[in-house]
Motif scaffolding. Structure first.
Motif, mmCIF file in Angstrom:
data_model
loop_
_atom_site.group_PDB
_atom_site.id
_atom_site.type_symbol
_atom_site.label_atom_id
_atom_site.label_comp_id
_atom_site.label_asym_id
_atom_site.label_seq_id
_atom_site.Cartn_x
_atom_site.Cartn_y
_atom_site.Cartn_z
ATOM 1 N N SER A 180 -27.096 -114.533 48.901
ATOM 2 C CA SER A 180 -27.283 -115.975 49.048
ATOM 3 C C SER A 180 -28.527 -116.325 49.859
ATOM 4 O O SER A 180 -28.918 -117.489 49.912
ATOM 5 N N ILE B 118 -21.944 -116.163 39.254
ATOM 6 C CA ILE B 118 -21.327 -117.321 39.904
ATOM 7 C C ILE B 118 -20.744 -116.986 41.275
ATOM 8 O O ILE B 118 -20.495 -117.882 42.070
ATOM 9 N N HIS B 119 -20.499 -115.700 41.537
ATOM 10 C CA HIS B 119 -20.058 -115.283 42.876
ATOM 11 C C HIS B 119 -21.170 -114.437 43.475
ATOM 12 O O HIS B 119 -21.400 -113.313 43.024
ATOM 13 N N LEU B 120 -21.842 -114.953 44.462
ATOM 14 C CA LEU B 120 -22.952 -114.197 45.048
ATOM 15 C C LEU B 120 -22.416 -113.085 45.939
ATOM 16 O O LEU B 120 -21.372 -113.219 46.577
ATOM 17 N N LEU C 2 -15.002 -96.918 46.296
ATOM 18 C CA LEU C 2 -13.778 -97.635 46.663
ATOM 19 C C LEU C 2 -13.196 -98.438 45.494
ATOM 20 O O LEU C 2 -11.997 -98.418 45.256
ATOM 21 N N HIS C 3 -14.035 -99.158 44.796
ATOM 22 C CA HIS C 3 -13.502 -100.254 43.966
ATOM 23 C C HIS C 3 -14.018 -100.376 42.535
ATOM 24 O O HIS C 3 -13.454 -101.134 41.748
ATOM 25 N N ARG D 60 -14.904 -109.104 41.066
ATOM 26 C CA ARG D 60 -13.902 -109.115 42.142
ATOM 27 C C ARG D 60 -12.945 -110.296 42.035
ATOM 28 O O ARG D 60 -11.911 -110.306 42.705
ATOM 29 N N PHE D 61 -13.299 -111.269 41.226
ATOM 30 C CA PHE D 61 -12.501 -112.488 41.193
ATOM 31 C C PHE D 61 -11.689 -112.495 39.908
ATOM 32 O O PHE D 61 -12.186 -112.802 38.826
ATOM 33 N N ASP E 234 -22.248 -111.424 48.899
ATOM 34 C CA ASP E 234 -22.443 -111.504 50.346
ATOM 35 C C ASP E 234 -21.372 -110.637 50.978
ATOM 36 O O ASP E 234 -20.189 -110.968 50.977
ATOM 37 N N ILE E 235 -21.786 -109.537 51.523
ATOM 38 C CA ILE E 235 -20.855 -108.516 51.987
ATOM 39 C C ILE E 235 -21.374 -107.983 53.306
ATOM 40 O O ILE E 235 -22.585 -107.872 53.507
ATOM 41 N N ASP E 236 -20.448 -107.667 54.218
ATOM 42 C CA ASP E 236 -20.860 -107.135 55.518
ATOM 43 C C ASP E 236 -19.855 -106.092 55.990
ATOM 44 O O ASP E 236 -18.842 -106.418 56.599
ATOM 45 N N ILE E 237 -20.146 -104.837 55.661
ATOM 46 C CA ILE E 237 -19.333 -103.728 56.154
ATOM 47 C C ILE E 237 -20.228 -102.964 57.120
ATOM 48 O O ILE E 237 -21.050 -102.147 56.708
ATOM 49 N N PRO E 238 -20.109 -103.283 58.434
ATOM 50 C CA PRO E 238 -21.063 -102.764 59.420
ATOM 51 C C PRO E 238 -21.213 -101.248 59.352
ATOM 52 O O PRO E 238 -20.217 -100.517 59.271
ATOM 53 N N TYR F 8 -19.647 -124.857 45.472
ATOM 54 C CA TYR F 8 -18.492 -124.012 45.804
ATOM 55 C C TYR F 8 -17.427 -124.892 46.441
ATOM 56 O O TYR F 8 -17.708 -125.627 47.373
ATOM 57 N N ASN G 77 -15.314 -108.273 56.014
ATOM 58 C CA ASN G 77 -16.236 -107.481 55.197
ATOM 59 C C ASN G 77 -16.536 -108.162 53.860
ATOM 60 O O ASN G 77 -17.677 -108.238 53.417
ATOM 61 N N TYR H 53 -20.470 -108.619 41.328
ATOM 62 C CA TYR H 53 -19.484 -109.163 42.264
ATOM 63 C C TYR H 53 -18.500 -110.120 41.572
ATOM 64 O O TYR H 53 -17.370 -110.280 42.043
ATOM 65 N N ALA I 151 -26.142 -119.666 43.216
ATOM 66 C CA ALA I 151 -25.019 -119.291 42.345
ATOM 67 C C ALA I 151 -25.030 -120.104 41.060
ATOM 68 O O ALA I 151 -25.426 -121.276 41.061
#
Lengths: 369, 369
Positions: free
Chosen positions: B217, B201-203, B274-275, B245-246, B205-209, A66, A345, B242, B222
């Motif tokens: 990861s 290729i994009h792992l 959401l997306h 998203r890119f 990794d998300i953190d929305i508490p 990366y 996030n 994921y 990846a």
């Protein structure tokens, strides 16, 4: 990761018949001269990385390959601390008529109303002092650089922004400069000065037979530069209408540290329902910043009928406030603290694959020493 | 363009107070070494433009400064003529359970049903042979390269694609390769061979508490490469969940001549609403091509609950067919002739500003001689 565990879960069915042959699209492309390209390209990165003092070199913990810091060339600038975190924005969606004086009066009234409701930033529509037509652009065009009586529309905006002590993203008007006409947005600081001037860089040339045909390039000249401005209400990237279709522009604004993108626009009755909301939400969600748009109200009797639907979108792509098509001023709250939160996030900045793709901001690359 | 005409339309109000001062964000940045960067960068373009025989050098008629052919580096490949224009695609949204044999049986049944309904291309969900969890990935992983009994999931797909004479974008499964585990999608031709293998290729990794935290990861590695495959049903670019998203990945696939992007995915109950739809529509509308997605059906009792909503989107970003969250196979028609039509309606390819931004496809830049 133990094979023994895996085999407990099922009985192997039919044997794989492919023999594992992989015929990926580019696997047969010869890699000639690749070292040459890589060397040249690396030298660009090396120099630009070294030379941008504030560059964010986001290191990924996920993979040695990366290279997120190289996904933006030059590397992305960290989000600057905005002068203000929370404030109100006003989107003035008013009817544009053929009477220029009336248009200026309507804009004035809408801005004053927005300010009365607490808006510290006011956004106007695209081409708000003139009907939207190639016939009208030359007739309604003003000499913004000459100022004063040569540009009554921007003179009004300058006077109001100073008097009301607000920032105005002044929609757009046809601008005459020498023998050229541009579609131009001026950004006024709270002191009345023009802090930035954006000339629409992607001209609206569209041909959907039987539905929508328009060729701005018949009369207008395209701008030469992206426009990003530091204001009392944060760092704002400007696009005009069709500019919103080009994701690269939004992405380079994000990499320049924009908090908010403002798009004065006048999508029509074909592309409006298809794409207006989609594009705003996509730019906001992909770039994780605020997007504000402002359209003229809909005049069904006009030659060019605007879709309306001025909108404020948050950094998750969520619609925070929007209008239908009638004359209305939308006043809504912007809270920049959500930008950092969304980026925590979903940390795209650390997840981008600069080893696989790179978005080059040509102007910034050429500007940095 | 005559000032006399303009002044008929209004009386000049207050004089412009700014005096025309423009303080644009980058106007004060010194332009040191710019010629150096430009020379190096130009040499890349020159070489790459020369060396790519099939490069599309889209000339703009709008402005001498527009350099649309340089907005993609290397320049975009013209859309290839697909082997077939109209065909049916099947999106197999089925429930994924902890019993791997059962998952394989369900996938088999869903594919057979899609083929019976005329689908010539079938798409499976992300991680369809295993629960979606870091604990399970190592346990359910298969050695795809070894094939046969070491990879019963892909063996089944190979057998079916050959027997039914269809193309299968085989969702994804955890893949063991040496001491690493990947999230991997295999594309099977109608002859049963693996024509392409995409490792996410994009792992994710998300953190929305309080809502959604997941770190792929922790267990996954990846992938190192975008994957685009020529199949009996057109040129297909692959992304996994994921990856969608890119936007850069979709854009470089479009520039490599993709007709269709396929994203097996398993968006969750936070990011799904959401997306999920937004991202599919945005990639399709921005790239003007087809986008197909396939999710597992929703199992509300699972640790990771999938959003569902497998969808086919057309090149105007329009939803052509979609599912709710239950087990269902969506069969819908793809018509590639709309791609050319949309690109004629909105000729982005000729309108991009290669003088202002450039998206570099690093792998292709390094591959061309």
């Amino acid at each position: 990761m133990k094979a023994a565990v895996t085999t407990k879960l099922f009985s192997p069915p039919t044997a794989l018949k492919s023999g594992g042959k992989i015929s990926n699209y580019f696997s047969s492309v010869p890699r000639l001269h690749s070292s040459n390209f890589s060397q040249i390209y690396s030298s660009i990165h090396l120099n630009s990385v070294k030379s941008i003092k504030k560059a964010q070199v986001a290191m990924s913990s996920m993979s040695a390959t990366y290279k997120p810091e190289e996904a933006r060339v030059p590397p992305a600038i960290p989000l600057p601390k905005p002068p203000i975190t929370k404030f109100k924005i006003g989107l003035c969606q008013f009817l544009v008529a053929s009477d220029k004086e009336r248009n200026i009066a309507r804009a004035r009234k809408a801005i004053e109303e927005a300010a009365q409701q607490g808006a510290q930033l006011v956004l106007l529509p695209e081409i708000w002092n003139s009907p939207y037509s190639n016939d009208c652009f030359p007739l309604y065009a003003e000499d913004i650089n000459a100022g004063g009586s040569a540009s009554p529309s921007t003179a009004m905006l300058s006077e109001l922004s100073q008097r009301l002590k607000i920032t105005i993203v002044g929609g757009s008007i046809p601008e005459r400069s020498g023998d050229k006409i541009f579609n131009t947005c001026c950004v006024f600081g709270a002191d009345g000065t023009i802090k930035g001037k954006h000339r629409k860089i992607h001209l609206f040339d569209i041909d959907i037979p039987g539905k929508m045909t328009f060729m701005e390039s018949k009369t207008l000249t395209a701008g030469e530069s992206p426009t990003i401005v530091d204001t009392d209400v944060g760092r704002i990237g400007i696009g005009i209408c069709y500019d919103i279709r080009f994701q690269e522009l939004a992405a380079i604004y994000a990499a320049r540290g924009a908090h908010l993108l403002c798009y004065p626009g006048a999508f029509n009755m074909t592309t409006g329902p298809l794409h207006w909301e989609l594009l705003q939400r996509a730019r906001a969600a992909d770039c994780q910043l605020y997007v504000a748009t402002c359209s003229p109200a809909r005049d069904s009797t006009a030659n060019y009928v605007a879709w309306g639907h001025s909108t404020l979108v948050g950094p998750f792509g969520e619609i925070l406030a929007t209008a239908e098509h009638e004359e209305v001023t939308v006043v809504a709250e912007v809270d920049y603290s959500f930008i950092e939160q969304r980026r925590t996030n979903l940390p795209f900045q650390k997840q981008r694959r600069g080893d696989l793709y790179q978005l080059v901001d040509v102007q910034r690359l050429n500007s940095v020493g």
